[in-house]
Enzyme design. Structure first.
Site, short mmCIF file in Angstrom:
data_model
loop_
_atom_site.label_atom_id
_atom_site.label_comp_id
_atom_site.label_asym_id
_atom_site.label_seq_id
_atom_site.Cartn_x
_atom_site.Cartn_y
_atom_site.Cartn_z
N GLY A 158 -26.93 46.73 -47.74
CA GLY A 158 -27.55 46.37 -46.47
C GLY A 158 -27.68 47.58 -45.56
O GLY A 158 -27.70 48.72 -46.03
N HIS A 164 -34.15 52.81 -48.37
CA HIS A 164 -34.08 51.55 -49.13
C HIS A 164 -35.48 50.96 -49.33
O HIS A 164 -35.80 50.42 -50.38
CB HIS A 164 -33.23 50.52 -48.40
CG HIS A 164 -31.79 50.88 -48.25
ND1 HIS A 164 -31.22 51.20 -47.05
CD2 HIS A 164 -30.80 50.98 -49.17
CE1 HIS A 164 -29.94 51.45 -47.21
NE2 HIS A 164 -29.65 51.34 -48.49
N ASP A 218 -27.64 59.49 -53.86
CA ASP A 218 -26.35 59.40 -54.55
C ASP A 218 -26.60 59.80 -56.01
O ASP A 218 -26.66 58.96 -56.90
CB ASP A 218 -25.81 57.98 -54.45
CG ASP A 218 -25.42 57.63 -53.04
OD1 ASP A 218 -24.27 57.87 -52.67
OD2 ASP A 218 -26.29 57.14 -52.29
N SER A 262 -29.56 57.78 -44.57
CA SER A 262 -28.32 57.15 -45.03
C SER A 262 -27.90 56.12 -44.00
O SER A 262 -28.07 56.35 -42.79
CB SER A 262 -27.22 58.22 -45.16
OG SER A 262 -25.96 57.60 -45.22
#
Ligand code: PAF
Length: 283
Positions: A35, A41, A155, A190
């Protein structure tokens, strides 16, 4: 108006929703998230849409990948805004289990990962992290059974760990990496950037600049030691506490003696104030 995604919070409702989505053999892509969704995202969701007919996004702040001293309690939770963004992107399904469903009191199993999970990068500073990630991702893959799963390259080590796990355990999921999305000044997006004070936020892009400068020095023929020392110098000079700045083989993450042993990737982790940032670039 785009339609809001189906929201599943239990396994039976997840499976009912997936049965609907898979009608006429439609393929499903999964974007696993915790989330606090940002443009990074959203880029994963867009890539997922290109890779499969249907898109499922999981939102689960996974307790097993946080150490006791880390930010599980304060990790940003922005459910309403997340659903609005996912609706705008035409997401089909949101899988939102709670911690009790994922880890009932008698939960007693854990995936142990080696290879790219034990190369002395993130694993050196967050020894609990990849076991927690691998376990939750294996559960998410088993629950959703996606054809494809999308993970961000920010990541980078996580992407390698999950790719290897999916292959080693024959999970039948194609893991796809997506390029890092950056703010205009270069800071990698991030969910943790919200922790930065105004002053820290102004300093934070130094990390990406140092990565780019180090990569350029290497391409221009500097030795690894000289280029990394200059990069580390500019990061610490800006006020970061540096965990690592390293050049590694981009596939195995093994140490390399020279960029000629590549393809090489530069990876960095550093703390500014209490916020730990990671980033990476290809050389
Ligand atoms: O990258 C993340 O947000 C998390 O580590 C993941 C992959 C969703 C697992 O909890």
């Amino acid at each position: 108006m785009p339609q809001a995604p189906l929201i599943a919070r239990t396994l039976p409702s997840l499976h009912r929703a997936l049965d609907r989505l898979r009608a006429r053999n439609a393929t499903v892509a999964l974007v696993p998230t915790m989330g606090a969704l940002h443009e990074g995202h959203i880029s994963l969701v867009r890539l997922a849409k290109r890779r499969a007919k249907r898109v499922a996004v999981s939102i689960f702040v996974n307790p097993t990948q946080f150490a006791p001293h880390e930010d599980l309690g304060s990790y940003p939770r922005t459910w309403k805004a997340d659903i609005a963004k996912l609706t705008a992107e035409g997401t089909d399904l949101v899988w939102h289990p709670d911690a009790g469903l994922m880890y009932p009191p008698d939960f007693a199993s854990r995936i142990a990962v080696e290879g790219p999970a034990t190369v002395n990068l993130e694993d050196r500073f967050r020894p609990h992290f990849f076991g927690g990630v691998a376990t939750v991702v294996a559960k998410l893959f088993t629950q959703v059974r996606p054809d494809v799963a999308i993970f961000g390259e920010k990541d980078f080590q996580q992407l390698k760990v999950v790719t290897r796990m999916a292959r080693d355990l024959d999970l039948g999921v194609k893991v796809v990496g997506a390029a890092i999305v950056r703010e205009r000044d270069g800071l990698a997006m991030s969910s943790r950037n919200v922790y930065l004070s105004a002053e820290e936020r102004a300093t934070a892009p130094v990390l990406y600049r140092a990565l780019k400068d180090t990569a350029k020095r290497l391409r221009d023929g500097d030795s690894l030691a000289a280029a990394l020392a200059a990069g580390a110098g500019s990061i610490t000079h800006a006020g970061f506490a540096l965990d690592y700045l390293e050049a590694r083989h981009a596939e195995t993450l093994a140490p390399i003696a020279s960029v000629k042993d590549g393809p090489a990737r530069l990876l960095v982790a550093a703390k500014i104030g209490t916020t730990r940032l990671i980033d990476n670039v290809k050389v």
